[in-house]
Write a protein that holds these residues in place. Structure first.
Motif, short mmCIF file in Angstrom:
data_model
loop_
_atom_site.label_atom_id
_atom_site.label_comp_id
_atom_site.label_asym_id
_atom_site.label_seq_id
_atom_site.Cartn_x
_atom_site.Cartn_y
_atom_site.Cartn_z
N VAL A 85 0.82 -1.16 -0.05
CA VAL A 85 -0.08 -0.14 0.01
C VAL A 85 0.81 1.10 -0.13
O VAL A 85 0.64 2.12 -0.84
N TYR A 86 1.92 1.37 0.64
CA TYR A 86 2.81 2.36 0.75
C TYR A 86 3.49 2.87 -0.39
O TYR A 86 3.65 3.99 -0.85
N THR A 87 3.76 1.66 -1.06
CA THR A 87 4.66 1.82 -2.20
C THR A 87 3.75 2.33 -3.34
O THR A 87 4.22 3.21 -4.20
N ASN A 88 2.67 1.85 -3.41
CA ASN A 88 1.47 2.17 -4.57
C ASN A 88 1.04 3.65 -4.34
O ASN A 88 0.67 4.40 -5.38
N LYS A 89 0.87 3.89 -2.97
CA LYS A 89 0.02 5.37 -2.75
C LYS A 89 1.11 6.51 -2.75
O LYS A 89 1.08 7.51 -3.29
N PHE A 90 2.31 6.27 -2.10
CA PHE A 90 3.23 7.28 -1.67
C PHE A 90 4.70 7.33 -2.58
O PHE A 90 5.01 8.36 -2.72
N LEU A 91 5.01 6.09 -3.28
CA LEU A 91 6.13 6.22 -3.86
C LEU A 91 6.10 6.14 -5.30
O LEU A 91 7.11 6.54 -5.98
N LYS A 92 4.98 5.47 -5.82
CA LYS A 92 4.94 5.56 -7.33
C LYS A 92 4.57 6.92 -7.94
O LYS A 92 3.55 7.47 -7.30
N LYS A 93 4.89 7.25 -8.80
CA LYS A 93 4.45 8.51 -9.48
C LYS A 93 3.80 8.21 -10.90
O LYS A 93 3.77 7.26 -11.28
#
Length: 308
Positions: free
Chosen positions: A300-308
């Motif tokens: 969730v963190y990767t997809n929401k906050f780290l992917k542009k």
């Protein structure tokens, strides 16, 4: 449900509804009725009646609701009670009136008494006082459960209810005032990291324990029940394990790689001390969760906050 069945997902843009839609598409279902809240106001009795009259769905997933965390539940008390009652009453009644084959209603683990014995069995419903901050929301959800139960008894409907534990996943709400604890913590720690803040404030004492379920696991459980379950007993859906808010905060701090300090604001409410669900019934029906908490939060963190 056959692959050609007409399926109405009420609340398909929300976290739960969108997870159901993703799951059913993966299973090969294609015949969906999807209306946003702007297209169909589910609190409007006449509009809901017209929708069911014209579309005549075969199956209904009632995932639409007015939802929020402790602050939202406690602030918008009348609104939460009224809107949820109206949504439920309209959709459940029209499902009966237009001979829907089966309906699944999403309640919430907050329906159980504040001091229910742990883990909480389905029989604990209405055995004690509710947690005061979310009482209006809980009362609305209890009414929905009882509406399904009594439409089954009086009219011979096939309406089932489930009590998911605390959910997280894609399409969650990250508003710091109205969101639940896990997405709120993710946002707080992420913003503190990128803004080089030395501390993050977390509400309460950190002592309460909570159980968390990835919404994709909920979708899989929902499908299992829609295919295989038709009793009046509402079904708990969870992992059967919980974590303290303090340990959750430390886990999210690690996942985000935040180096600062956690400050606990003891002036803010803790809510219910513990809400661990007894999931023996759903497990006996052949379903068990598959997404471990740390893995789910990382995704969730990767997809929401780290992917542009």
């Amino acid at each position: 449900m056959e692959l050609s069945s007409k399926i109405y997902i009420a609340g398909h843009n929300g976290m739960v509804g969108s997870a159901i839609l993703r799951y059913l598409k993966q299973k090969g279902y294609t015949n969906f009725l999807l209306k946003s809240s702007a297209e169909l106001d589910l609190t409007n009795q006449e509009k809901v009646a017209l929708f069911f009259e014209s579309e005549k769905p075969d199956y209904v997933f009632l995932a639409a609701a007015k939802v929020g965390g402790i602050e939202a539940n406690n602030t918008y008390r009348g609104q939460f009670l009224y809107e949820n009652l109206m949504i439920q009453n309209n959709v459940i009644h029209q499902s009966y009136a237009h001979k829907v084959k089966k309906l699944l209603f999403y309640a919430s683990s907050c329906i159980y008494p504040k001091y229910a014995s742990q883990p909480i069995n389905e029989d604990a419903l209405l055995t004690g006082s509710l947690e005061p901050t979310n009482e209006p929301y809980a009362i609305a959800k209890i009414a929905g459960i009882k509406l399904c139960e009594n439409y089954n008894r009086q009219y011979g409907c096939n309406f089932i209810s489930v009590m998911p534990t605390n959910l997280y996943g894609p399409n969650d709400n990250y508003d710091l005032n109205n969101s639940h604890v896990l997405p709120a913590l993710l946002r707080k720690f992420h913003e503190a990291k990128i803004n080089n803040k030395s501390t993050v404030e977390v509400w309460g004492t950190g002592e309460p324990k909570r159980e968390f379920l990835h919404v994709d696991d909920l979708a899989a459980a929902s499908f299992n029940l829609m295919q295989n379950y038709s009793l009046d007993i509402s079904v708990n859906i969870g992992t059967g394990t919980d974590i303290s808010i303090k340990n959750l905060a430390e886990l999210i701090k690690k996942i985000v790689d935040y180096k600062g300090e956690i400050i606990w604001n003891n002036d803010k409410p803790d809510g219910t001390p513990r809400k661990l669900l007894d999931v023996s019934l759903i497990n006996s029906l052949g379903w068990k969760y598959s997404i471990e908490l740390e893995n789910g939060i990382r995704e969730v963190y990767t997809n929401k906050f780290l992917k542009k």
